[in-house]
Scaffold this motif. Structure first.
Motif, PDB file in Angstrom:
ATOM      1  N   CYS A   1      38.280  34.741  56.717  1.00 41.41           N
ATOM      2  CA  CYS A   1      38.776  34.166  55.472  1.00 41.41           C
ATOM      3  C   CYS A   1      39.218  32.726  55.716  1.00 41.41           C
ATOM      4  N   TYR A   2      38.537  31.783  55.060  1.00 34.49           N
ATOM      5  CA  TYR A   2      38.996  30.394  55.123  1.00 34.49           C
ATOM      6  C   TYR A   2      40.279  30.288  54.308  1.00 34.49           C
ATOM      7  N   PRO A   3      41.162  29.376  54.675  1.00 38.26           N
ATOM      8  CA  PRO A   3      42.408  29.224  53.918  1.00 38.26           C
ATOM      9  C   PRO A   3      42.099  29.027  52.427  1.00 38.26           C
ATOM     10  N   GLY A   4      42.665  29.881  51.616  1.00 40.44           N
ATOM     11  CA  GLY A   4      42.480  29.772  50.175  1.00 40.44           C
ATOM     12  C   GLY A   4      41.142  30.281  49.673  1.00 40.44           C
ATOM     13  N   GLY A   5      40.273  30.769  50.583  1.00 42.49           N
ATOM     14  CA  GLY A   5      38.939  31.228  50.181  1.00 42.49           C
ATOM     15  C   GLY A   5      38.878  32.739  50.011  1.00 42.49           C
ATOM     16  N   GLN A   6      37.748  33.201  49.506  1.00 44.60           N
ATOM     17  CA  GLN A   6      37.506  34.639  49.398  1.00 44.60           C
ATOM     18  C   GLN A   6      37.191  35.181  50.793  1.00 44.60           C
TER      19      GLN A   6
END
Ligand code: ADP
Ligand code: MG
Length: 225
Positions: free
Chosen positions: A10-15
């Motif tokens: 999971c990328y920061p703030g991503g799905q």
């Protein structure tokens, strides 16, 4: 050789990206297909130990990657992984030969001129050793980057969109060379691609998900020549 279980990132703030479990044996080819944004490059970064998974486990060339950190990870990657990135990152200021030497310096090793020559020769670009990247065609630059990737005879070759921005002939050449190099080196090859010319032989997933297809190198099913 490459074994993943319940792998997520999971990328920061991503799905969250969730990856299907994968088992690839030595000498096999794995094709990661699927539309842009489905996580192919992220999967390669995970397999190279460049990023740590958010969840799940992966073992590459017998090494559980969760057990490695920092310098140990860098050393493991240098000897195990040959990475052919989508952007080739050849240094414009250096000759082809110096670009390959740089790969040794980056790993705190003395450059090995014999290995550099052998790698350039095996990819048919020995005559380009003194040129700078701006003096190479796209296909030639790709060959040089592949020569650099396999300098240390890696157990695993990871190629990210190796046919992007190449014309049909150079694209076929790139795939042929990747297969031949992996076969000669007995390496496991992973190709991430959304190129229809490659995926014509390997139907991509249509549901926006990453798809994994395993092939035996010997059967050469990826040949698009
Ligand atoms: P692919 O290689 O299949 O095109 P990527 O692995 O590059 O897919 O990207 C997967 C998803 O993660 C995409 O939605 C993308 O926008 C997102 N992503 C990729 N890199 C980053 C990043 N550095 N920061 C935030 N999100 C990213
Ligand atoms: Mg990508």
């Amino acid at each position: 050789m490459i074994c993943t279980r319940a792998l997520t990132y999971c990328y920061p703030g991503g799905q969250p990206l969730e990856f299907p479990d994968t088992d690839v044996r030595q000498g096999e080819v794995l094709v990661l297909s699927g539309p842009s944004g489905c996580g192919k490059s992220t999967w390669l970064a995970l397999a190279a130990g460049l990023v740590a998974p958010t969840g799940g486990t992966l073992t590459v060339a017998g090494q559980p990657l969760g057990a490695l950190k920092n310098v140990a990870m860098d050393a493991w990657r240098a000897k195990t992984i040959g990475f052919l990135p989508q952007k080739l990152h050849l240094s414009a200021a250096l000759t082809v030969q110096e670009n390959l030497a740089l790969a040794f310096w980056a790993n705190s090793q003395a450059e090995d001129g014999e290995r550099i020559s052998a790698a350039l020769r095996s990819l048919g670009v020995q005559d380009l050793a003194l040129r700078r990247p701006s003096q190479l065609s796209g296909g030639q630059a790709q060959r040089v980057a592949l020569a650099r990737a396999v300098l240390q005879s890696p157990a695993v070759i990871l190629a990210d969109e190796p046919t992007a921005s190449l014309d049909d002939e150079a694209a076929a050449d790139a795939i042929r060379l990747l297969l031949a190099t992996a076969m000669t080196q007995r390496a496991t090859l992973v190709v991430a691609t959304h190129d229809a010319r490659v995926t014509a032989l390997i139907p991509p997933k249509s549901d926006g998900q990453i798809g994994f297809q395993r092939f035996s190198l010997v059967r050469k099913q990826l040949s698009i020549a």
